[in-house]
Design a protein around this motif. Structure first.
Motif, PDB file in Angstrom:
ATOM      1  N   TYR A 187       0.732  -0.961   0.075  1.00  0.00           N
ATOM      2  CA  TYR A 187       0.820   0.000  -0.065  1.00  0.00           C
ATOM      3  C   TYR A 187       0.772   1.628   0.153  1.00  0.00           C
ATOM      4  N   SER A 188      -0.082   2.484  -0.462  1.00  0.00           N
ATOM      5  CA  SER A 188       1.103   3.299  -0.071  1.00  0.00           C
ATOM      6  C   SER A 188       0.222   5.076   0.608  1.00  0.00           C
ATOM      7  N   GLY A 189       1.307   5.532   0.784  1.00  0.00           N
ATOM      8  CA  GLY A 189       0.156   6.799   1.020  1.00  0.00           C
ATOM      9  C   GLY A 189       0.060   6.557   2.934  1.00  0.00           C
ATOM     10  N   SER A 190       0.714   8.350   3.510  1.00  0.00           N
ATOM     11  CA  SER A 190       0.495   8.133   4.887  1.00  0.00           C
ATOM     12  C   SER A 190      -0.299   8.252   5.707  1.00  0.00           C
ATOM     13  N   GLY A 191      -2.428   7.317   5.090  1.00  0.00           N
ATOM     14  CA  GLY A 191      -3.455   7.574   5.714  1.00  0.00           C
ATOM     15  C   GLY A 191      -3.101   8.893   6.548  1.00  0.00           C
ATOM     16  N   LEU A 192      -4.079   9.243   7.638  1.00  0.00           N
ATOM     17  CA  LEU A 192      -4.083   9.912   8.584  1.00  0.00           C
ATOM     18  C   LEU A 192      -3.368  11.267   8.343  1.00  0.00           C
ATOM     19  N   LEU A 193      -2.005  11.502   8.346  1.00  0.00           N
ATOM     20  CA  LEU A 193      -1.366  12.554   7.642  1.00  0.00           C
ATOM     21  C   LEU A 193      -1.120  12.567   6.234  1.00  0.00           C
ATOM     22  N   ASN A 198      -7.015  14.841   4.899  1.00  0.00           N
ATOM     23  CA  ASN A 198      -7.688  16.201   6.174  1.00  0.00           C
ATOM     24  C   ASN A 198      -8.132  17.327   5.400  1.00  0.00           C
ATOM     25  N   ASP A 199      -8.618  17.320   4.275  1.00  0.00           N
ATOM     26  CA  ASP A 199      -9.227  17.961   4.129  1.00  0.00           C
ATOM     27  C   ASP A 199     -10.329  18.147   2.430  1.00  0.00           C
ATOM     28  N   PRO A 200     -11.161  16.493   2.876  1.00  0.00           N
ATOM     29  CA  PRO A 200     -11.521  16.167   0.967  1.00  0.00           C
ATOM     30  C   PRO A 200     -12.258  17.106   0.475  1.00  0.00           C
ATOM     31  N   ARG A 201     -12.875  18.271   1.273  1.00  0.00           N
ATOM     32  CA  ARG A 201     -13.697  19.299   0.606  1.00  0.00           C
ATOM     33  C   ARG A 201     -13.320  20.350  -0.610  1.00  0.00           C
ATOM     34  N   LEU A 266       6.454  15.522   0.629  1.00  0.00           N
ATOM     35  CA  LEU A 266       5.298  16.726   0.509  1.00  0.00           C
ATOM     36  C   LEU A 266       4.464  17.188   1.879  1.00  0.00           C
ATOM     37  N   GLY A 267       4.017  18.514   2.198  1.00  0.00           N
ATOM     38  CA  GLY A 267       3.266  19.148   3.755  1.00  0.00           C
ATOM     39  C   GLY A 267       2.845  20.019   3.122  1.00  0.00           C
ATOM     40  N   ILE A 268       1.509  19.942   3.795  1.00  0.00           N
ATOM     41  CA  ILE A 268       0.340  20.670   3.834  1.00  0.00           C
ATOM     42  C   ILE A 268       0.410  21.678   4.977  1.00  0.00           C
ATOM     43  N   PRO A 269      -0.127  22.630   5.336  1.00  0.00           N
ATOM     44  CA  PRO A 269      -0.511  22.928   6.670  1.00  0.00           C
ATOM     45  C   PRO A 269      -1.472  23.811   6.430  1.00  0.00           C
ATOM     46  N   ILE A 270      -2.721  23.059   6.946  1.00  0.00           N
ATOM     47  CA  ILE A 270      -4.361  23.581   7.553  1.00  0.00           C
ATOM     48  C   ILE A 270      -4.299  24.635   8.611  1.00  0.00           C
ATOM     49  N   THR A 281     -10.127  17.196  10.095  1.00  0.00           N
ATOM     50  CA  THR A 281      -8.570  17.361  10.198  1.00  0.00           C
ATOM     51  C   THR A 281      -8.621  16.582  11.341  1.00  0.00           C
ATOM     52  N   ALA A 282      -9.422  15.919  12.068  1.00  0.00           N
ATOM     53  CA  ALA A 282      -9.379  14.887  13.054  1.00  0.00           C
ATOM     54  C   ALA A 282      -9.278  13.316  12.337  1.00  0.00           C
ATOM     55  N   VAL A 283      -9.203  13.342  10.841  1.00  0.00           N
ATOM     56  CA  VAL A 283      -9.598  11.992  10.764  1.00  0.00           C
ATOM     57  C   VAL A 283      -8.698  10.964  11.085  1.00  0.00           C
ATOM     58  N   ARG A 284      -9.023   9.205  11.118  1.00  0.00           N
ATOM     59  CA  ARG A 284      -8.019   8.362  11.739  1.00  0.00           C
ATOM     60  C   ARG A 284      -8.019   7.742  10.659  1.00  0.00           C
ATOM     61  N   ASP A 285      -6.908   6.583  11.242  1.00  0.00           N
ATOM     62  CA  ASP A 285      -6.147   5.761  10.352  1.00  0.00           C
ATOM     63  C   ASP A 285      -7.905   4.765   9.889  1.00  0.00           C
ATOM     64  N   GLU A 286      -8.324   4.848  10.822  1.00  0.00           N
ATOM     65  CA  GLU A 286     -10.189   3.862  10.689  1.00  0.00           C
ATOM     66  C   GLU A 286     -10.585   4.221   9.988  1.00  0.00           C
ATOM     67  N   ASP A 287     -10.506   5.532   9.650  1.00  0.00           N
ATOM     68  CA  ASP A 287     -11.623   5.861   8.627  1.00  0.00           C
ATOM     69  C   ASP A 287     -11.521   6.049   7.458  1.00  0.00           C
TER      70      ASP A 287
END
Lengths: 502, 130
Positions: A187-193, A198-201, A266-270, A281-287
């Motif tokens: 798999y790829s990607g950092s999940g909750l990070l 953290n801003d799907p809309r 790559l990182g983006i401040p929200i 931004t409270a999204v968890r890996d489980e979500d």
């Protein structure tokens, strides 16, 4: 309660901003509640560090004397796109060296430049009145370039489907090595990070928003190519100055058997301006759920074997088809954390202030497959429709006669219902003559594991099977596994000189 | 303890591992073997305390024996802790520590070479071949 971006920037400039990473946020919201979290937290930093193939950089070399209008350009034998004015080029990460193939590519050129190593530029031109020079070769350091602007068409996938393999052989893919029989999951990607998770809309991430790219302060240009945020697969186009990058966050890599790629931090401040941002931004890996895709099926829409979330993937073991299967992340969660932490330090230290999007990204958009006007050849069009088959209970001698009469080397074996159960070749029959111990019937000597094709299968896929298993014919079967034709290496000759060469 | 046993088959096809098991009573676990018409190489696992006995016995039968220790080399400067190696290793040599740093237990390695082949960052090599 709402906060304005100006209030947050003021606090950043005063050194009073409360900045947390997206990994810390779920806990804070759980402990304080959404309203208090909004009052407490000003900025959430995100981060990811993984393979991002759709990356590259615009380079300007400055003019030589006499000047040249570079038409074709190579950097350490990796071709860069030179169809941009005289001394501009775009080096793409996945372009491979003409001499070192998958061991060196555009990604390595980029890493070499950022690491301070010298890179050989070679270019040719036909020569014009204003640009008379025809060839040039020179060694360049990053500092010798006027500009080296990384501009990545598609980075920071919101999430990415995991990969497995139901076939009986090892696959080498851009998702790494996939073991047979679903022997592993990658798999790829950092999940909750992940930034977009953290801003799907796309309320806070959009054009003009600051970003951390490869260790340099950069910017989101806007929607990434192939972005499909409507189905949960948003992407971003991002840019930053390569001269300010750090090799800790830009690493060339090779996916064995696939090719060159570039690992990017790559990182983006929200900015946390309202309750909806607190929630996102409270999204968890489980979500964050993804499909486990079967890369053993060589079509665009590969089947999903299961649905899993990032918490399950990160646990190291996932249950798939009743078995425990080990997982491999291909991106580095450790470095994703470093990106988010580094970005946090920048903002706490007043080095980066935030901005709202100057143009919003459409969060409903769904990416479309290619519009194909000409379909490639299918097995149906070149297969041999004569079916010469034999029953499994027949004598070997009968099989030999059929082979001779049919002037073929492959005889599909069928049962009483006409269903394919095996195959015999002239080689099998020769062996049976020399060594008759196995028995007198076709079923005693036939190969039971038959590699088949279907009439609708693209010829390219059938050819891959012939090559992979080192065989020269494939029975063409229908849904009930009845033989409706044969595809042999000879039939492939029909592709030449026919309509497919137009 | 792991031993790499190499032997020639020119003097005939002697079942040397079976012979050693019978003579010493030590249970040998063959973890990897590559045998062709002229020579063979087997990677075997045995209890540490039987190492000397088995090694001497094998050598007495004409095989060359090398004790394998940490044979795998991880270049920390190249490794980015991506973990591509974790799930493809048949011996579970690789794992993550609590901070997602890659951990390598080289002692478990049977030198199948898979991780060396696929490491995206070319951070893994066999010692002496780095």
């Amino acid at each position: 309660m709402q906060k304005s971006i100006d209030q947050i920037n003021e606090r950043i400039r005063d050194g009073n901003a409360r900045v947390v990473t997206a990994e810390e946020m779920p806990r804070i919201v759980a402990d304080l509640g959404e309203k208090k979290a909004l009052a407490e937290v000003d900025v959430v930093t995100t981060g990811t560090f993984g393979a991002m193939c759709s990356s590259g950089a615009f380079l300007n070399f400055g003019h030589a004397d006499p000047p040249i209008r570079m038409e074709r350009v190579w950097l350490n034998d990796v071709e860069a796109y030179g169809g941009l004015a005289a001394v501009d080029a775009y080096i793409g990460a996945t372009q491979q060296s003409t001499t070192r193939e998958e061991n060196y590519g555009g990604a390595h050129v980029i890493e070499d430049f950022i690491s301070g190593r010298s890179v050989e530029l070679r270019a040719i031109s036909r020569g014009t009145d204003c640009y008379p020079r025809r060839t040039i070769t020179t060694e360049l350091l990053l500092e010798n370039l006027n500009q080296a602007i990384m501009c990545n068409p598609r980075n920071g996938y919101q999430r990415y489907n995991a990969a497995s393999n139901t076939t009986d052989r090892i696959l080498h893919t851009y998702m790494g090595m996939l073991l047979p029989g679903c022997g592993n999951i990658t798999y790829s990607g950092s999940g909750l990070l992940n930034p977009i998770s953290n801003d799907p809309r796309f309320r806070r991430i959009g054009s003009g928003v600051p970003a951390f790219l490869g260790g340099a302060p950069g910017m989101v240009i806007g929607e990434g190519t192939q972005a499909s945020p409507g189905s949960g697969f948003g992407t971003l186009m991002v840019t930053a100055d390569m001269k300010r990058m750090n090799p800790e966050f830009i690493r060339a890599a090779t996916m064995t058997g696939y090719g060159v790629t570039l690992y990017i931090g790559l990182g983006i401040p929200i900015p946390v301006l309202d309750l909806e941002t607190v929630r996102s931004t409270a999204v968890r890996d489980e979500d964050i759920w993804v499909d486990v895709i079967d890369y053993g099926i060589p079509t665009r829409s590969r089947p999903s074997l299961s649905k899993v979330n990032y918490a399950q993937l990160k646990s190291g073991v996932v249950e798939l088809r009743g078995e425990e299967v080990r997982t491999s992340p291909l991106s580095s969660f450790r470095r994703a954390r470093v990106v988010a932490e580094e970005l946090k330090l920048w903002i706490q230290g007043g080095k980066m202030t935030l901005a709202l999007p100057t143009r919003r990204i459409d969060s409903e958009k769904i990416s479309q497959p290619m519009h194909e006007t000409v379909q490639g050849p299918r097995v149906l069009e070149i297969m041999d429709r004569r079916v010469i088959a034999i029953g499994e209970g027949e004598a070997i001698r009968t099989a030999a006669q059929k082979l001779l009469k049919g002037e073929t080397n492959h005889l599909p074996v069928i049962n009483e219902q006409g269903v394919l159960v095996g195959i015999v070749t002239t080689y099998d029959i020769s062996k049976a003559v020399v060594n008759p111990a196995k028995g007198p019937l076709v079923k005693d000597i036939m190969k039971r594991k038959v590699i088949t094709t279907t009439s609708e299968e693209p010829v390219d896929i059938a050819v891959q099977k012939l090559e992979r298993y080192n065989i020269s014919a494939l029975p063409v079967v229908d849904r009930e596994f009845r033989v409706i034709g044969m595809l042999t290496a000879m039939d492939l000759g029909k592709l030449f000189g026919g309509r497919w060469l137009k | 303890m792991k031993l790499l046993v190499t032997f020639s088959r020119k003097e005939g096809k002697k079942p040397i591992i079976a012979q050693v098991v019978r003579d010493t009573g030590v249970l040998i676990n063959v973890e990897r073997a590559l045998i062709d018409s002229s020579e063979g190489e087997a990677l075997i696992d045995i209890p540490d305390e039987s190492c000397r006995l088995v090694k001497e016995k094998l050598e007495g039968m004409g095989a060359a024996v090398r004790i394998l220790e940490e044979e795998l080399n991880l270049d920390e400067a190249e490794c980015v802790d991506c973990g591509a190696c974790v799930s493809i290793c048949p011996q579970e040599v690789f794992s993550f520590d609590g901070n997602w740093k890659l951990r390598m237990e080289g002692k478990k390695c049977v030198l199948c070479g898979r991780c060396i082949e696929i490491c995206p960052h070319r951070a893994l090599s066999r010692k002496g071949e780095a």
